[in-house]
Motif scaffolding. Structure first.
Motif, PDB file in Angstrom:
ATOM      1  N   MET A   1      -1.195 -33.056  36.636  1.00 64.13           N
ATOM      2  CA  MET A   1      -1.560 -31.698  37.013  1.00 64.13           C
ATOM      3  C   MET A   1      -2.020 -31.692  38.466  1.00 64.13           C
ATOM      4  N   SER A   2      -1.668 -30.643  39.171  1.00 68.18           N
ATOM      5  CA  SER A   2      -2.169 -30.469  40.524  1.00 68.18           C
ATOM      6  C   SER A   2      -2.839 -29.103  40.622  1.00 68.18           C
ATOM      7  N   VAL A   3      -3.736 -28.998  41.566  1.00 70.96           N
ATOM      8  CA  VAL A   3      -4.467 -27.760  41.782  1.00 70.96           C
ATOM      9  C   VAL A   3      -4.321 -27.372  43.250  1.00 70.96           C
ATOM     10  N   THR A   4      -4.094 -26.102  43.497  1.00 69.91           N
ATOM     11  CA  THR A   4      -4.009 -25.587  44.861  1.00 69.91           C
ATOM     12  C   THR A   4      -4.994 -24.442  45.002  1.00 69.91           C
ATOM     13  N   THR A   5      -5.696 -24.413  46.114  1.00 62.84           N
ATOM     14  CA  THR A   5      -6.571 -23.279  46.383  1.00 62.84           C
ATOM     15  C   THR A   5      -5.949 -22.424  47.478  1.00 62.84           C
ATOM     16  N   THR A   6      -6.194 -21.135  47.399  1.00 60.33           N
ATOM     17  CA  THR A   6      -5.672 -20.197  48.389  1.00 60.33           C
ATOM     18  C   THR A   6      -6.788 -19.252  48.791  1.00 60.33           C
ATOM     19  N   THR A   7      -6.939 -19.060  50.071  1.00 59.22           N
ATOM     20  CA  THR A   7      -7.922 -18.109  50.564  1.00 59.22           C
ATOM     21  C   THR A   7      -7.463 -16.698  50.209  1.00 59.22           C
ATOM     22  N   HIS A   8      -8.365 -15.925  49.612  1.00 61.47           N
ATOM     23  CA  HIS A   8      -8.067 -14.545  49.227  1.00 61.47           C
ATOM     24  C   HIS A   8      -9.038 -13.661  49.997  1.00 61.47           C
ATOM     25  N   LEU A   9      -8.503 -12.834  50.887  1.00 58.29           N
ATOM     26  CA  LEU A   9      -9.320 -11.991  51.753  1.00 58.29           C
ATOM     27  C   LEU A   9      -9.375 -10.568  51.213  1.00 58.29           C
ATOM     28  N   ASN A  10     -10.546  -9.972  51.254  1.00 54.90           N
ATOM     29  CA  ASN A  10     -10.744  -8.609  50.774  1.00 54.90           C
ATOM     30  C   ASN A  10     -11.001  -7.689  51.956  1.00 54.90           C
ATOM     31  N   PHE A  11     -10.316  -6.557  51.953  1.00 55.35           N
ATOM     32  CA  PHE A  11     -10.434  -5.573  53.023  1.00 55.35           C
ATOM     33  C   PHE A  11     -10.686  -4.202  52.415  1.00 55.35           C
ATOM     34  N   ARG A  12     -10.873  -3.243  53.267  1.00 56.10           N
ATOM     35  CA  ARG A  12     -10.968  -1.858  52.827  1.00 56.10           C
ATOM     36  C   ARG A  12     -10.048  -1.035  53.713  1.00 56.10           C
ATOM     37  N   GLY A  13      -8.754  -1.069  53.351  1.00 60.92           N
ATOM     38  CA  GLY A  13      -7.759  -0.284  54.060  1.00 60.92           C
ATOM     39  C   GLY A  13      -6.988  -1.013  55.152  1.00 60.92           C
ATOM     40  N   ASP A  14      -7.352  -2.249  55.466  1.00 58.25           N
ATOM     41  CA  ASP A  14      -6.703  -2.998  56.549  1.00 58.25           C
ATOM     42  C   ASP A  14      -5.857  -4.176  56.064  1.00 58.25           C
ATOM     43  N   ALA A  15      -5.686  -4.354  54.778  1.00 54.31           N
ATOM     44  CA  ALA A  15      -5.009  -5.551  54.264  1.00 54.31           C
ATOM     45  C   ALA A  15      -3.575  -5.671  54.779  1.00 54.31           C
ATOM     46  N   ARG A  16      -2.820  -4.588  54.760  1.00 55.08           N
ATOM     47  CA  ARG A  16      -1.421  -4.668  55.217  1.00 55.08           C
ATOM     48  C   ARG A  16      -1.355  -5.085  56.684  1.00 55.08           C
ATOM     49  N   GLN A  17      -2.162  -4.476  57.527  1.00 59.05           N
ATOM     50  CA  GLN A  17      -2.161  -4.836  58.943  1.00 59.05           C
ATOM     51  C   GLN A  17      -2.573  -6.292  59.137  1.00 59.05           C
ATOM     52  N   ALA A  18      -3.568  -6.735  58.387  1.00 55.64           N
ATOM     53  CA  ALA A  18      -4.014  -8.122  58.492  1.00 55.64           C
ATOM     54  C   ALA A  18      -2.907  -9.078  58.056  1.00 55.64           C
ATOM     55  N   LEU A  19      -2.264  -8.794  56.924  1.00 54.89           N
ATOM     56  CA  LEU A  19      -1.179  -9.660  56.453  1.00 54.89           C
ATOM     57  C   LEU A  19      -0.036  -9.708  57.462  1.00 54.89           C
ATOM     58  N   ASP A  20       0.326  -8.567  58.020  1.00 52.04           N
ATOM     59  CA  ASP A  20       1.401  -8.544  59.021  1.00 52.04           C
ATOM     60  C   ASP A  20       1.020  -9.365  60.250  1.00 52.04           C
ATOM     61  N   PHE A  21      -0.233  -9.265  60.662  1.00 48.75           N
ATOM     62  CA  PHE A  21      -0.697 -10.040  61.806  1.00 48.75           C
ATOM     63  C   PHE A  21      -0.643 -11.531  61.500  1.00 48.75           C
ATOM     64  N   LEU A  72     -15.166   0.856  44.161  1.00 46.94           N
ATOM     65  CA  LEU A  72     -15.876  -0.413  43.963  1.00 46.94           C
ATOM     66  C   LEU A  72     -16.740  -0.724  45.181  1.00 46.94           C
ATOM     67  N   PRO A  73     -17.891  -1.335  44.960  1.00 40.38           N
ATOM     68  CA  PRO A  73     -18.718  -1.711  46.107  1.00 40.38           C
ATOM     69  C   PRO A  73     -18.022  -2.807  46.919  1.00 40.38           C
ATOM     70  N   TRP A  74     -18.179  -2.740  48.232  1.00 41.95           N
ATOM     71  CA  TRP A  74     -17.610  -3.758  49.102  1.00 41.95           C
ATOM     72  C   TRP A  74     -18.371  -3.776  50.402  1.00 41.95           C
ATOM     73  N   ASN A  75     -18.695  -4.963  50.849  1.00 39.38           N
ATOM     74  CA  ASN A  75     -19.338  -5.157  52.128  1.00 39.38           C
ATOM     75  C   ASN A  75     -18.835  -6.475  52.663  1.00 39.38           C
ATOM     76  N   GLN A  76     -18.222  -6.441  53.823  1.00 42.18           N
ATOM     77  CA  GLN A  76     -17.672  -7.663  54.384  1.00 42.18           C
ATOM     78  C   GLN A  76     -18.754  -8.698  54.641  1.00 42.18           C
ATOM     79  N   GLY A  77     -19.954  -8.236  54.870  1.00 42.10           N
ATOM     80  CA  GLY A  77     -21.063  -9.174  55.043  1.00 42.10           C
ATOM     81  C   GLY A  77     -21.067  -9.833  56.400  1.00 42.10           C
TER      82      GLY A  77
END
Length: 140
Positions: A1-21, A72-77
Motif C-alpha cells: 500500500m502507498s499513501v499520497t498527500t495532497t495540499t487542499h486549499l480553501n478559498f471564498r470565490g477565488d479558487a478558479r483563478q488560483a487554480l489557473d494561476f 459556512l464559516p471561513w477565515n483564511q487565518g
C-alpha cells in the motif's frame, strides 16, 4: 500500500483563478467542477464557484482547491499553512519561483541558505504562502 498527500486549499470565490494561476506556474491540467455543474447551487451568486478542483502535473505537482460557500464559516487565518515545493534541480526551482513570484509578496528571496542550495518564501496574490527549495544531501 502507498499513501499520497495532497495540499487542499480553501478559498471564498477565488479558487478558479488560483487554480489557473498555479497551472500557469507548474503546468499540468486543471479540472474545476462548479456548484452549478454538480447541481448543488444554494446561492445563485456562487453557482460558478468551484466545488471541487485540482491541478495535477506529470512532474508530480498536485494541489486541490474549492470555494467555501458563504453559508459556512471561513477565515483564511494568519499563516494557517505553507505549501512546500522541493526539487533537486536549481534551474527548475528558480523558474517556478519566477513564475510564482508574479503579483506575490516575497517573504524571503530565493537564495542560498545554511540548509539548502536555494530557499525562498513568498505569499501569492491569493494569500497562500509558498516555500520553494532545492534539496541538499543529509550529512547527519
Amino acid at each position: 500500500m502507498s499513501v499520497t498527500t495532497t495540499t487542499h486549499l480553501n478559498f471564498r470565490g477565488d479558487a478558479r483563478q488560483a487554480l489557473d494561476f498555479y497551472q500557469s506556474v507548474f503546468g499540468g491540467r486543471t479540472v474545476a467542477i462548479t456548484y452549478k455543474d454538480a447541481g448543488n447551487v444554494r446561492n445563485e451568486n456562487e453557482a460558478d464557484w468551484v466545488m471541487w478542483g485540482e491541478v495535477a502535473g506529470d512532474n508530480g505537482f498536485h494541489v486541490m482547491a474549492y470555494d467555501v460557500p458563504s453559508e459556512l464559516p471561513w477565515n483564511q487565518g494568519d499563516k494557517p499553512f505553507f505549501v512546500s515545493v522541493r526539487g533537486d534541480d536549481a534551474d527548475e526551482i528558480t523558474t517556478l519561483w519566477q513564475r510564482l513570484a508574479q503579483g506575490s509578496t516575497v517573504v524571503r528571496p530565493l537564495e542560498p541558505a545554511q540548509w539548502a542550495p536555494l530557499y525562498g518564501m513568498l505569499t501569492d496574490r491569493f494569500g497562500v504562502t509558498w516555500v520553494l527549495d532545492v534539496t541538499a544531501p543529509y550529512n547527519g
